[in-house]
Structure formats: C-alpha cells, structure tokens
Design an enzyme around this catalytic site. Structure first.
Site, short mmCIF file in Angstrom:
data_model
loop_
_atom_site.label_atom_id
_atom_site.label_comp_id
_atom_site.label_asym_id
_atom_site.label_seq_id
_atom_site.Cartn_x
_atom_site.Cartn_y
_atom_site.Cartn_z
N THR A 16 56.05 -18.19 -63.75
CA THR A 16 56.36 -19.50 -63.40
C THR A 16 55.47 -19.83 -62.08
O THR A 16 54.98 -20.83 -61.67
CB THR A 16 57.80 -20.06 -63.10
OG1 THR A 16 58.39 -19.73 -64.52
CG2 THR A 16 57.91 -21.35 -62.57
N SER A 62 57.44 -13.41 -68.07
CA SER A 62 58.07 -12.14 -68.09
C SER A 62 59.39 -11.95 -68.86
O SER A 62 59.72 -10.89 -69.14
CB SER A 62 58.75 -11.88 -66.47
OG SER A 62 59.69 -12.56 -66.21
N THR A 95 60.38 -14.66 -63.24
CA THR A 95 61.72 -14.73 -62.37
C THR A 95 62.76 -14.13 -63.37
O THR A 95 63.78 -13.45 -63.21
CB THR A 95 62.12 -16.00 -61.76
OG1 THR A 95 62.59 -16.89 -62.90
CG2 THR A 95 61.28 -16.44 -60.44
N ASP A 96 62.40 -14.27 -64.77
CA ASP A 96 63.38 -13.97 -65.73
C ASP A 96 63.59 -12.33 -65.55
O ASP A 96 64.76 -12.05 -66.03
CB ASP A 96 62.97 -14.50 -66.95
CG ASP A 96 62.92 -15.97 -67.38
OD1 ASP A 96 63.72 -16.48 -66.56
OD2 ASP A 96 62.49 -16.64 -68.35
N1 ASP Z 1 59.97 -17.61 -67.88
C1 ASP Z 1 59.33 -17.49 -66.78
C2 ASP Z 1 59.04 -15.98 -66.34
O1 ASP Z 1 59.75 -15.03 -66.28
C3 ASP Z 1 60.45 -17.78 -65.52
C4 ASP Z 1 59.80 -17.59 -64.16
O2 ASP Z 1 58.81 -17.01 -63.90
O3 ASP Z 1 60.37 -18.34 -63.43
O4 ASP Z 1 57.91 -15.53 -66.40
#
Ligand code: ASP
Length: 325
Positions: A16, A62, A95-96
């Site tokens: 993200t 991710s 972040t995932d």
């Molecule tokens: N779905 C995204 C990822 O993990 C969420 C994020 O980065 O906050 O790449």
C-alpha cells in the site's frame, strides 16, 4: 578526516505504501504496488545527512507473498548487508504479511547493519498518506548504527517494533501495528531515535535457502469440522500449528485426531488464537507448545526447524528460546 554521511539502501517490494487509487479520498479502493520506488522517494524531503539509493525488487500486494519471496529477500538483504557502500537497509513491504517477512528475516539473517521494514496503511495517493513519513522515519532509523543491535525492526507510525513481537492488529488505522506483551522497542520523533528497551540481537539459527517444510495453521472454533485435520494431512503438511482456545486448548472431538496425526509424524504445535500470552499447558505430551510465539510466527519457526532437520525432541526448547530469549 571528514566522515561521510551514512548511506541507506531502500529495497522496494510494493504494498500500500506504493498503492494508487483513483481519488485522494479513497483509502481502500486502490491497487497495491502500483508506483515505482522513485515516486516514493520523490515524496520525501531532501536529506542532507543521509545518502539514499533505491532498488525495486518486486511490486507485490503482500497478501500474495509466498515463502520463496522471503527467501529471495533474504538473499538480496544479505548482499546489501555485505556491501561496503551500505550502512543500513530499508525494506518497503505491504502491511498484510509484513510481520511474517520480518520474522523470517530475523531468524535467518546475520545483521551487521540496521535492517528496517516499513509500509503504509493508506495508499500513496491518499490525502494524508502515511507512507512518506513512515519511509522517512524508517530511513532515519536505518541510518542509526545502534539499530542493528535490536535485530530486524519495523518502523510504522512513529514506533519502532522488533520482528519478534510485531503484529498487525487493525484493518485500517494508521496505528495498525503493535507489539503485544513487550511493547515497542522504541520511537522516532523528528529524527530523534529513542530506545525503550535494551538492545538484544540473538544469532540467526537457520539458513534461508533450505527449502521450507510445509506447515499449516488451523484455528479452533465451536463446531469445527473434524475434516480439517484430515485435509492438512492429505495436503502433505509436515507440521501443524493449532491455534487453540485460551492457553492452547483443543476441542475434545479434535484432540484424538491431533494425537493420531502426531503418531503419523506430523509435528503439532499448540498456539493460541487469543492474540497474546504464553501457551504452556500441562498434560500435553506429544505436542509442542508455541510458548510466546503467535500462530503465524510459530508456523515460520516450525517451517525452518523441520527443514533444518531439528529432531522432535529439541523442538520444545527451540520454541521456548525463540519466545523469551
Ligand atoms: N494488501 C496490502 C499489502 O499487504 C496492504 C498494505 O500494504 O497495507 O500489500
């Protein structure tokens, strides 16, 4: 002799923090990993005291990261660590699964220089995106030589977390990360890095390149189907992390199945679905207790331990040591 300013290498993998949405009002309808690292750097203020160089390794959401991705990153990061022109490294990541990647790297990399993982909860196009400040602060922590003595770190929302404790604990707030039980290792404010706990960096235990053993996680819940354990066995897992109730409890209908799976050679680790706390149940011979590791961290530790051929009799002490060293 004049000292040169520290050099920080940024390795970008998507997420993200590199996400783009059609409107600045949009914080959830975006594409992760859409923007190249140069655009992320363009959002940072000029830094006179830190030299940056940036490389794009991937453009992933991710949620789609696989164990082979962790191994590729470990190779790249080991090379960056060995580069005499690099004083610290920042990894940008979704972040995932940031906590999984950070933990894998913590268990496999010998750190001579700081390694800081960061990401963002809002896409780069959002009004009040959190990515630029997270990236700036991650760079500032990576330029701080003491950071290497804390192991792999994550910097998000002004807090510095250790990979051992880090957990994503919210779906959308910018303060989505915490370190249950331990609290953050430190904070960063206007370039000032404050440590809240003493430095401690145990040696890595595992070679990253060994093919990882397949390990699944099952969560207990009222009425869980007994077919779940069968599915894990039929899928070829060598290990299972049981995210049980409270202190690692197992539903009565399931316990005999897990014991039988253990007799067939499946390594069964009891963890907790509560989100925090040590698992140490009496009367659980034949099972390994996750101790202080949450199910996701216990799984990665087991994937590495089984791949490294650690005998079953040594697994409990490994989990105890990893949890509270
Ligand atoms: N779905 C995204 C990822 O993990 C969420 C994020 O980065 O906050 O790449």
């Amino acid at each position: 002799m004049t000292r040169r300013p520290p050099a920080v290498r940024i390795l970008a993998t998507g997420g993200t923090i590199a996400g783009a949405a059609p409107s600045p009002c949009d914080t959830s309808g975006y594409r992760a990993g859409a923007l190249p690292v140069d655009e992320l750097l363009a959002a940072l203020p000029a830094l006179d005291d830190i030299r940056l160089d940036a490389r794009q390794l991937a453009s992933l959401d991710s949620k789609d990261a696989l164990p082979g991705f962790w191994q590729m990153l470990a190779g790249e990061l080991a090379r960056a660590q060995a580069d005499p022109d690099v004083d610290g490294v920042v990894l940008t990541h979704g972040t995932d699964t940031l906590e999984e990647t950070a933990w894998f790297l913590h268990l496999t990399l010998a750190l001579a220089k700081p390694l800081v993982v960061t990401g963002a909860m809002r896409p780069a196009t959002a009004a009040s995106a959190d990515g630029p400040m997270n990236l700036l602060q991650a760079v500032q922590v990576a330029a701080c030589p003491q950071a290497a003595r804390h192991g792999v770190l994550a910097v998000l929302n002004g807090r510095i977390h250790r990979a051992r404790h880090l957990r994503k604990a919210h779906t959308h707030r910018v303060d989505a990360f915490d370190s249950p039980e331990a609290g953050p290792a430190g904070f960063i404010q206007d370039g000032y890095v404050g440590w809240l706990s003493p430095a401690h960096r145990p040696a890595p235990r595992f070679a990253p390149e060994t093919p990882l053993a397949p390990v699944d996680i099952l969560f207990d819940y009222p009425g869980i189907s007994t077919a779940m354990v069968d599915a894990v066995l039929r899928g070829g897992a060598r290990g299972l992390v049981w995210a049980g109730y409270g202190n690692g409890s197992i539903s009565d209908r399931i316990e005999p199945l897990l014991r039988e799976a253990g007799r067939q050679g499946l390594a069964v680790v009891l963890a907790t679905r509560t989100g925090a706390g040590r698992v140490g149940r009496p009367g659980t011979d034949g099972f390994i207790q996750a101790a202080g590791l949450d199910p996701y961290k216990a799984r990665i530790a087991l994937m590495l331990a089984l791949a490294a051929g650690i005998p079953p009799s040594d697994l409990q002490s490994l989990f105890d040591t990893l949890s509270y060293e």
